[in-house]
Design an enzyme around this catalytic site. Structure first.
Site, PDB file in Angstrom:
ATOM      1  N   GLU A 126       0.974  -0.660 -18.480  1.00 11.72           N
ATOM      2  CA  GLU A 126       1.502  -1.796 -17.738  1.00 11.72           C
ATOM      3  C   GLU A 126       1.161  -3.092 -18.472  1.00 11.72           C
ATOM      4  O   GLU A 126       2.018  -3.955 -18.677  1.00 11.72           O
ATOM      5  CB  GLU A 126       0.895  -1.804 -16.332  1.00 11.72           C
ATOM      6  CG  GLU A 126       1.351  -2.959 -15.468  1.00 11.72           C
ATOM      7  CD  GLU A 126       0.600  -3.015 -14.150  1.00 11.72           C
ATOM      8  OE1 GLU A 126       1.005  -3.815 -13.288  1.00 11.72           O
ATOM      9  OE2 GLU A 126      -0.406  -2.287 -13.983  1.00 11.72           O
ATOM     10  N   HIS A 127      -0.101  -3.241 -18.861  1.00 13.85           N
ATOM     11  CA  HIS A 127      -0.572  -4.395 -19.634  1.00 13.85           C
ATOM     12  C   HIS A 127      -1.115  -3.890 -20.963  1.00 13.85           C
ATOM     13  O   HIS A 127      -1.936  -2.978 -20.986  1.00 13.85           O
ATOM     14  CB  HIS A 127      -1.694  -5.131 -18.908  1.00 13.85           C
ATOM     15  CG  HIS A 127      -1.391  -5.487 -17.486  1.00 13.85           C
ATOM     16  ND1 HIS A 127      -1.701  -4.650 -16.420  1.00 13.85           N
ATOM     17  CD2 HIS A 127      -0.803  -6.588 -16.949  1.00 13.85           C
ATOM     18  CE1 HIS A 127      -1.328  -5.224 -15.300  1.00 13.85           C
ATOM     19  NE2 HIS A 127      -0.772  -6.394 -15.584  1.00 13.85           N
ATOM     20  N   ASN A 176       0.826  -1.203   0.000  1.00 10.87           N
ATOM     21  CA  ASN A 176       0.000   0.000   0.000  1.00 10.87           C
ATOM     22  C   ASN A 176       0.864   1.258   0.000  1.00 10.87           C
ATOM     23  O   ASN A 176       2.096   1.198  -0.154  1.00 10.87           O
ATOM     24  CB  ASN A 176      -0.968  -0.017   1.194  1.00 10.87           C
ATOM     25  CG  ASN A 176      -0.237  -0.016   2.539  1.00 10.87           C
ATOM     26  OD1 ASN A 176       0.949   0.315   2.619  1.00 10.87           O
ATOM     27  ND2 ASN A 176      -0.943  -0.395   3.591  1.00 10.87           N
ATOM     28  N   GLN A 224      -9.181  -5.454 -14.669  1.00 15.38           N
ATOM     29  CA  GLN A 224      -8.213  -4.465 -14.200  1.00 15.38           C
ATOM     30  C   GLN A 224      -8.865  -3.474 -13.247  1.00 15.38           C
ATOM     31  O   GLN A 224      -8.293  -3.103 -12.219  1.00 15.38           O
ATOM     32  CB  GLN A 224      -7.620  -3.715 -15.402  1.00 15.38           C
ATOM     33  CG  GLN A 224      -6.341  -2.972 -15.085  1.00 15.38           C
ATOM     34  CD  GLN A 224      -5.251  -3.922 -14.654  1.00 15.38           C
ATOM     35  OE1 GLN A 224      -5.004  -4.937 -15.276  1.00 15.38           O
ATOM     36  NE2 GLN A 224      -4.598  -3.622 -13.553  1.00 15.38           N
ATOM     37  N   HIS A 235      46.424   9.794 -10.711  1.00 13.11           N
ATOM     38  CA  HIS A 235      46.077   8.717 -11.642  1.00 13.11           C
ATOM     39  C   HIS A 235      47.226   8.484 -12.625  1.00 13.11           C
ATOM     40  O   HIS A 235      47.630   7.344 -12.885  1.00 13.11           O
ATOM     41  CB  HIS A 235      44.810   9.074 -12.430  1.00 13.11           C
ATOM     42  CG  HIS A 235      43.541   8.931 -11.650  1.00 13.11           C
ATOM     43  ND1 HIS A 235      43.266   9.684 -10.538  1.00 13.11           N
ATOM     44  CD2 HIS A 235      42.461   8.115 -11.837  1.00 13.11           C
ATOM     45  CE1 HIS A 235      42.063   9.348 -10.069  1.00 13.11           C
ATOM     46  NE2 HIS A 235      41.559   8.390 -10.848  1.00 13.11           N
ATOM     47  N   SER A 244      -2.540   0.088 -11.005  1.00 17.90           N
ATOM     48  CA  SER A 244      -2.400  -0.802 -12.146  1.00 17.90           C
ATOM     49  C   SER A 244      -3.216  -0.294 -13.338  1.00 17.90           C
ATOM     50  O   SER A 244      -4.169   0.468 -13.173  1.00 17.90           O
ATOM     51  CB  SER A 244      -2.859  -2.205 -11.754  1.00 17.90           C
ATOM     52  OG  SER A 244      -2.505  -3.147 -12.731  1.00 17.90           O
ATOM     53  N   GLU A 254      42.740  15.522 -17.449  1.00 12.03           N
ATOM     54  CA  GLU A 254      41.654  15.758 -16.507  1.00 12.03           C
ATOM     55  C   GLU A 254      42.154  16.340 -15.194  1.00 12.03           C
ATOM     56  O   GLU A 254      41.384  16.507 -14.243  1.00 12.03           O
ATOM     57  CB  GLU A 254      40.885  14.455 -16.254  1.00 12.03           C
ATOM     58  CG  GLU A 254      40.171  13.928 -17.491  1.00 12.03           C
ATOM     59  CD  GLU A 254      39.236  12.771 -17.178  1.00 12.03           C
ATOM     60  OE1 GLU A 254      39.301  12.225 -16.056  1.00 12.03           O
ATOM     61  OE2 GLU A 254      38.424  12.419 -18.066  1.00 12.03           O
ATOM     62  N   HIS A 309      -9.217  -4.060  -9.381  1.00  9.55           N
ATOM     63  CA  HIS A 309      -8.048  -3.997  -8.514  1.00  9.55           C
ATOM     64  C   HIS A 309      -8.161  -2.868  -7.498  1.00  9.55           C
ATOM     65  O   HIS A 309      -7.882  -3.036  -6.316  1.00  9.55           O
ATOM     66  CB  HIS A 309      -6.773  -3.768  -9.351  1.00  9.55           C
ATOM     67  CG  HIS A 309      -6.069  -5.025  -9.731  1.00  9.55           C
ATOM     68  ND1 HIS A 309      -5.507  -5.879  -8.824  1.00  9.55           N
ATOM     69  CD2 HIS A 309      -5.819  -5.566 -10.948  1.00  9.55           C
ATOM     70  CE1 HIS A 309      -4.957  -6.893  -9.455  1.00  9.55           C
ATOM     71  NE2 HIS A 309      -5.131  -6.730 -10.745  1.00  9.55           N
ATOM     72  N   ASP A 352      -1.142 -12.878 -15.083  1.00  8.50           N
ATOM     73  CA  ASP A 352      -1.183 -12.573 -13.659  1.00  8.50           C
ATOM     74  C   ASP A 352      -0.883 -13.795 -12.801  1.00  8.50           C
ATOM     75  O   ASP A 352      -0.283 -13.679 -11.734  1.00  8.50           O
ATOM     76  CB  ASP A 352      -2.564 -12.031 -13.270  1.00  8.50           C
ATOM     77  CG  ASP A 352      -2.731 -10.564 -13.619  1.00  8.50           C
ATOM     78  OD1 ASP A 352      -1.719  -9.912 -13.936  1.00  8.50           O
ATOM     79  OD2 ASP A 352      -3.871 -10.079 -13.579  1.00  8.50           O
TER      80      ASP A 352
END
Length: 426
Positions: A322-323, A209, A254, A415, A232, A410, A257, A356
């Site tokens: 999403e789908h 949640n 869907q 280095h 979703s 640089e 949900h 799913d």
């Protein structure tokens, strides 16, 4: 209940902009829970479990006896369904397993990539009225395939201190035995910092949640997370060969949900649009969660009549669902056109519910248009990649001057010096 829009009367920007209900800012409350659990461990977790879940626990860990009782409660028929789904998920995700590589294409130079599974992963599984055994399978099986050494599951208990039997049965099928009765932000905190009972993990995956999502966002950096899941959504692209009853059923699947979920149809057929609208009204009355589905359709449901299939796919790619269902005569012809989608369902006989629960591809998908740049949960989420490099003295001598010059450009003389010292030694 749901509008039918003509694509000629609206702009693409109008279509993309979704009406989203503002969610409260719970970061203050979540931050307090995280800090409390970090400092007080099990004591804080048990107190929040009693406060939020109404469960007065003596021990948070699920016992072997509880796992066995859950298997008996769900019965052999349901266990077989879980086992069949798990096998499909394993077969699919096994193809994602990486092997690493080694290159030795120049004399004295060896380089490559090493694949290492994460050591400890935490899986959050919602409980109570929103208990999803499928979430267990979809998160645990890729982790196991990746070779994660320790998979820990957390899920909130009911007031009786018990965990949903289906969730425990799925955990047994997936081979997860380290399970704790804790949910909410306190579960995320426990996995992030560790308590006397719950181990600290390297990554947390799984939906939850608003409090769980906020907690995952706030602990990122202390641990890794999979994604921040939002409401979703499904988008159906359909031509006149689609069955309006099927399309409506998939949209309602869907919508049930969450009131914030979005179900959208983009079709080239005005007749289909009208028939789907009628089917939505008819089928809605039979749903156990009809109030939620109706609120979702009223707030976020849309039917859009496009002028051609090309325009329908432009809308689909802009929405980055999403789908994505392609309920058209030749869905495979449209597959190369898809640019942005979490999971793609091809043809009139492939409802989203297959993905799913059962077919094999993962159902943990990017939401809220993030399919533009992110991917479904996979084995890759449970590994890390390290590069490795070896140069012999001779190989370094060939390139050392160039590397030192590059470093000097640089302004990083240290280095450059680390290379020149080795060349001067020769």
């Amino acid at each position: 209940m749901i509008e039918i829009w003509d694509s000629r009367e609206i702009s693409l920007a109008d279509i993309v902009s979704r009406r989203e209900a503002e969610q409260p800012d719970v970061s203050g409350a979540v931050g307090g829970i995280l800090a409390d659990v970090r400092q007080n461990g099990d004591t804080a977790v048990l107190a929040y479990t009693k406060r939020f879940d109404g469960a007065n626990l003596a021990d948070m860990k699920v016992t072997e006896e509880e796992l066995q009782a859950a298997r008996q409660q769900v019965g052999e028929s349901y266990l077989r369904i879980l086992a069949d789904a798990a096998e499909n998920i394993r077969i699919y995700h096994q193809k994602q397993l990486r092997q690493g590589f080694t290159m030795a294409e120049k004399p004295g130079v060896v380089m490559g990539q090493k694949i290492t599974p994460l050591a400890k992963v935490g899986i959050y599984v919602p409980g109570g009225t929103a208990a999803y055994p499928s979430t267990v399978l979809m998160n645990a099986i890729p982790a196991k395939i990746a070779g994660v050494g320790r998979v820990v599951m957390v899920t909130p208990p009911g007031q009786d201190g018990k965990v949903n039997a289906g969730v425990l049965a799925a955990a047994w099928v997936a081979g997860i035995t380290e399970i704790f009765k804790v949910g909410g932000a306190q579960a995320v905190a426990a996995l992030s910092y560790g308590t006397g009972t719950i181990p600290k993990v390297d990554k947390i995956v799984g939906p939850g949640n608003l409090y769980v999502a906020t907690a995952k966002r706030m602990v990122y950096g202390t641990v890794d997370i999979d994604m921040i899941a939002g409401p979703s959504d499904v988008l159906v692209v359909a031509d006149d060969t689609a069955n309006p009853a099927f399309v409506a059923a998939d949209m309602l699947a869907q919508a049930e949900h969450d009131e914030l979920a979005a179900a959208v149809l983009v079709t080239t057929s005005q007749a289909l649009a009208g028939a789907v609208k009628q089917q939505l009204a008819s089928q809605l009355s039979t749903l156990p969660r009809k109030d939620i589905a109706q609120a979702s359709l009223q707030a976020n449901g849309r039917i859009i009549v496009a002028q051609c299939v090309q325009e329908a796919m432009e809308i689909a790619n802009a929405l980055a669902p999403e789908h994505l269902e392609l309920c058209v005569a030749d869905p495979f012809a449209l597959l190369p056109v898809v640019q942005n989608a979490g999971s793609i369902f091809l043809g009139n006989n492939t409802p989203e519910a297959l993905g799913d629960y059962y077919a094999g591809p993962n159902h943990t998908l990017p939401t809220g248009g993030t399919a533009r740049f992110s991917s479904p949960l996979s084995v890759d989420d449970f590994i890390k990649k390290s590069s490795f490099l070896y140069y012999s003295a001779g190989a370094l001598a060939k390139v050392g001057a160039d590397v030192a010059t590059f470093a000097d450009s640089e302004g990083l003389g240290g280095h450059a010096n680390s290379v020149r010292l080795r060349m001067d030694e020769k």
